[in-house]
Design a protein around this motif. Structure first.
Motif, PDB file in Angstrom:
ATOM      1  N   ASN A 138      57.195  35.169  40.176  1.00  0.00           N
ATOM      2  CA  ASN A 138      58.620  35.196  40.538  1.00  0.00           C
ATOM      3  C   ASN A 138      58.984  34.119  41.557  1.00  0.00           C
ATOM      4  O   ASN A 138      60.000  34.229  42.243  1.00  0.00           O
ATOM      5  CB  ASN A 138      59.015  36.578  41.062  1.00  0.00           C
ATOM      6  CG  ASN A 138      58.273  36.972  42.334  1.00  0.00           C
ATOM      7  OD1 ASN A 138      57.502  36.172  42.879  1.00  0.00           O
ATOM      8  ND2 ASN A 138      58.484  38.187  42.808  1.00  0.00           N
ATOM      9  N   SER A 139      58.162  33.075  41.633  1.00  0.00           N
ATOM     10  CA  SER A 139      58.438  32.025  42.616  1.00  0.00           C
ATOM     11  C   SER A 139      59.686  31.219  42.265  1.00  0.00           C
ATOM     12  O   SER A 139      60.372  30.705  43.146  1.00  0.00           O
ATOM     13  CB  SER A 139      57.227  31.095  42.762  1.00  0.00           C
ATOM     14  OG  SER A 139      56.902  30.471  41.525  1.00  0.00           O
ATOM     15  N   SER A 140      59.985  31.108  40.961  1.00  0.00           N
ATOM     16  CA  SER A 140      61.208  30.452  40.499  1.00  0.00           C
ATOM     17  C   SER A 140      61.470  30.909  39.073  1.00  0.00           C
ATOM     18  O   SER A 140      60.551  31.366  38.381  1.00  0.00           O
ATOM     19  CB  SER A 140      61.068  28.927  40.529  1.00  0.00           C
ATOM     20  OG  SER A 140      60.196  28.486  39.499  1.00  0.00           O
ATOM     21  N   PRO A 141      62.716  30.795  38.593  1.00  0.00           N
ATOM     22  CA  PRO A 141      62.988  31.164  37.198  1.00  0.00           C
ATOM     23  C   PRO A 141      62.151  30.365  36.213  1.00  0.00           C
ATOM     24  O   PRO A 141      61.664  30.899  35.216  1.00  0.00           O
ATOM     25  CB  PRO A 141      64.486  30.870  37.041  1.00  0.00           C
ATOM     26  CG  PRO A 141      65.043  30.913  38.418  1.00  0.00           C
ATOM     27  CD  PRO A 141      63.952  30.414  39.316  1.00  0.00           C
ATOM     28  N   GLU A 142      61.970  29.079  36.503  1.00  0.00           N
ATOM     29  CA  GLU A 142      61.208  28.223  35.595  1.00  0.00           C
ATOM     30  C   GLU A 142      59.736  28.616  35.569  1.00  0.00           C
ATOM     31  O   GLU A 142      59.096  28.613  34.507  1.00  0.00           O
ATOM     32  CB  GLU A 142      61.358  26.756  36.009  1.00  0.00           C
ATOM     33  CG  GLU A 142      62.736  26.170  35.753  1.00  0.00           C
ATOM     34  CD  GLU A 142      63.806  26.672  36.728  1.00  0.00           C
ATOM     35  OE1 GLU A 142      64.996  26.635  36.373  1.00  0.00           O
ATOM     36  OE2 GLU A 142      63.449  27.111  37.853  1.00  0.00           O
ATOM     37  N   ALA A 143      59.188  28.967  36.724  1.00  0.00           N
ATOM     38  CA  ALA A 143      57.785  29.386  36.794  1.00  0.00           C
ATOM     39  C   ALA A 143      57.582  30.701  36.054  1.00  0.00           C
ATOM     40  O   ALA A 143      56.568  30.895  35.372  1.00  0.00           O
ATOM     41  CB  ALA A 143      57.349  29.518  38.246  1.00  0.00           C
ATOM     42  N   SER A 172      69.901  26.343  36.980  1.00  0.00           N
ATOM     43  CA  SER A 172      68.650  26.652  36.279  1.00  0.00           C
ATOM     44  C   SER A 172      68.904  26.860  34.791  1.00  0.00           C
ATOM     45  O   SER A 172      69.886  27.485  34.400  1.00  0.00           O
ATOM     46  CB  SER A 172      68.011  27.923  36.858  1.00  0.00           C
ATOM     47  OG  SER A 172      66.877  28.306  36.103  1.00  0.00           O
ATOM     48  N   SER A 199      66.726  28.545  33.190  1.00  0.00           N
ATOM     49  CA  SER A 199      66.032  29.819  32.981  1.00  0.00           C
ATOM     50  C   SER A 199      66.793  30.979  33.605  1.00  0.00           C
ATOM     51  O   SER A 199      66.211  32.005  33.949  1.00  0.00           O
ATOM     52  CB  SER A 199      64.606  29.748  33.561  1.00  0.00           C
ATOM     53  OG  SER A 199      63.799  28.871  32.813  1.00  0.00           O
ATOM     54  N   ASN A 200      68.090  30.817  33.745  1.00  0.00           N
ATOM     55  CA  ASN A 200      68.952  31.883  34.247  1.00  0.00           C
ATOM     56  C   ASN A 200      69.193  32.919  33.150  1.00  0.00           C
ATOM     57  O   ASN A 200      69.123  32.606  31.955  1.00  0.00           O
ATOM     58  CB  ASN A 200      70.274  31.269  34.708  1.00  0.00           C
ATOM     59  CG  ASN A 200      71.157  32.233  35.475  1.00  0.00           C
ATOM     60  OD1 ASN A 200      71.802  33.102  34.887  1.00  0.00           O
ATOM     61  ND2 ASN A 200      71.187  32.078  36.787  1.00  0.00           N
ATOM     62  N   TYR A 247      61.024  41.232  36.471  1.00  0.00           N
ATOM     63  CA  TYR A 247      61.675  40.092  37.116  1.00  0.00           C
ATOM     64  C   TYR A 247      63.179  40.294  37.192  1.00  0.00           C
ATOM     65  O   TYR A 247      63.809  40.703  36.216  1.00  0.00           O
ATOM     66  CB  TYR A 247      61.366  38.808  36.325  1.00  0.00           C
ATOM     67  CG  TYR A 247      61.984  37.563  36.928  1.00  0.00           C
ATOM     68  CD1 TYR A 247      61.419  36.961  38.035  1.00  0.00           C
ATOM     69  CD2 TYR A 247      63.136  36.996  36.381  1.00  0.00           C
ATOM     70  CE1 TYR A 247      61.991  35.821  38.597  1.00  0.00           C
ATOM     71  CE2 TYR A 247      63.705  35.862  36.927  1.00  0.00           C
ATOM     72  CZ  TYR A 247      63.124  35.278  38.042  1.00  0.00           C
ATOM     73  OH  TYR A 247      63.690  34.159  38.589  1.00  0.00           O
ATOM     74  N   GLY A 298      65.292  37.787  39.200  1.00  0.00           N
ATOM     75  CA  GLY A 298      65.543  36.702  40.132  1.00  0.00           C
ATOM     76  C   GLY A 298      66.886  36.020  40.015  1.00  0.00           C
ATOM     77  O   GLY A 298      67.324  35.351  40.954  1.00  0.00           O
ATOM     78  N   THR A 299      67.590  36.159  38.880  1.00  0.00           N
ATOM     79  CA  THR A 299      68.836  35.399  38.707  1.00  0.00           C
ATOM     80  C   THR A 299      70.049  36.268  38.400  1.00  0.00           C
ATOM     81  O   THR A 299      71.140  35.732  38.200  1.00  0.00           O
ATOM     82  CB  THR A 299      68.700  34.351  37.567  1.00  0.00           C
ATOM     83  OG1 THR A 299      68.741  35.002  36.279  1.00  0.00           O
ATOM     84  CG2 THR A 299      67.408  33.553  37.696  1.00  0.00           C
TER      85      THR A 299
END
Length: 285
Positions: free
Chosen positions: A75-80, A142, A144-145, A26, A28-29
């Motif tokens: 990887n749809s969102s950091p939280e997911a 976020s 979850s960053n 991952y 994503g951020t």
């Protein structure tokens, strides 16, 4: 069947393994260098090219068994992603007598695994080797960053930070008092390993951002910072943590793909294998 480091299949089943390895590709951020999503594959490829005899300990750590427990690809969102890592970790922790390990991915992947490990093990110390504090409550909207990687751990557990040399002014209020070992202080303190060990006890989760190391030996990370940790002192710290405490889980994150990724990939492979060696000798799970 692919196995960790190409080890024999009989050493790679869940039943026959003391070590469980999850990968989380991952990225994503991350906000500067991209490519940490390629880290797990780089790590696994490098691991397949190591010699499997550990000279220091005189052991072959793979004989304790290493089970490739799958990839978390959410990887749809950091939280997911955080929730998916949490659920995967929680599921694997039902296997008693085994150590949970994870390879990322950016450092945000550690949030979910630390959360799950912290629910299972009381009196948890989170030992963070990192160039950055990662103590923002949220970043870019976020929690979850990657800049928030250990904020939750600091709220819930005994967080000990080693190698820190970069932070935002906002994060100063969240520093764990008396448990931050800044890189510039380590450079002038021959007793720093003993000082760290005084703060680490009980059940331990070790999270290692590869930018904790000096970029002269680990350049392929997203945000390399000068003045980092060196190889042998870091191994001494880790060996003594395994010797003193009950290491229940560890992760390595922030290996980034780049034209010169191989030296850092191989360092990460050797680092993981050295930790398996120390686990083999001192493990109290």
């Amino acid at each position: 069947m692919r196995t960790y480091a190409g080890i024999p299949e009989e050493n790679a089943t869940l039943e026959n393994s003391k070590v469980m390895l999850v990968t989380v590709p991952y990225d994503g951020t991350s906000t500067w260098g991209k490519g940490a999503d390629k880290g797990p594959e780089l790590f696994l490829n490098a691991s397949e090219n190591m010699e499997l005899y550990d000279i220091e300990t005189g052991t072959e750590p793979f004989l304790q068994g290493v089970y490739l427990a799958g990839e978390v690809s959410e990887n749809s969102s950091p939280e997911a992603m955080t929730e998916a890592v949490y659920q995967k970790t929680k599921e694997l922790l039902n296997n008693e007598g085994k150590i949970f390990t994870l390879f990322g991915g950016e450092h945000s992947v550690s949030i979910g695994s630390i959360r799950a490990v912290g629910e299972k093990f009381e009196n948890l110390t989170v030992l963070q080797l990192d160039a950055h504090t990662d103590l923002r409550p949220e970043f870019h909207g976020s929690t979850s960053n990657h800049a928030c990687a250990v904020f939750e751990a600091n709220q819930k557990h005994n967080l000990v930070q080693v190698g820190i040399r970069s932070m935002d002014a906002e994060e100063a209020q969240y520093l764990p008092e008396g448990r931050v070992f800044f890189a510039h202080e380590i450079a002038n303190n021959e007793n720093w390993i003993n000082d760290v060990l005084e703060k680490v006890s009980g059940n331990v989760y070790i999270t290692i951002d590869l930018d904790a190391f000096d970029p002269s030996i680990a350049p392929s990370t997203g945000t390399p910072e000068p003045g980092g940790l060196q190889w042998y002192p870091t191994l001494e710290l880790l060996r003594r943590v395994f010797e003193k405490c009950n290491v229940v889980a560890f992760d390595i994150v922030e290996l980034m793909d780049s034209p010169m990724a191989k030296p850092t990939a191989f360092l990460s492979a050797k680092l993981y294998y050295k930790m398996l060696a120390y686990n083999d000798i001192y493990n109290n799970n």
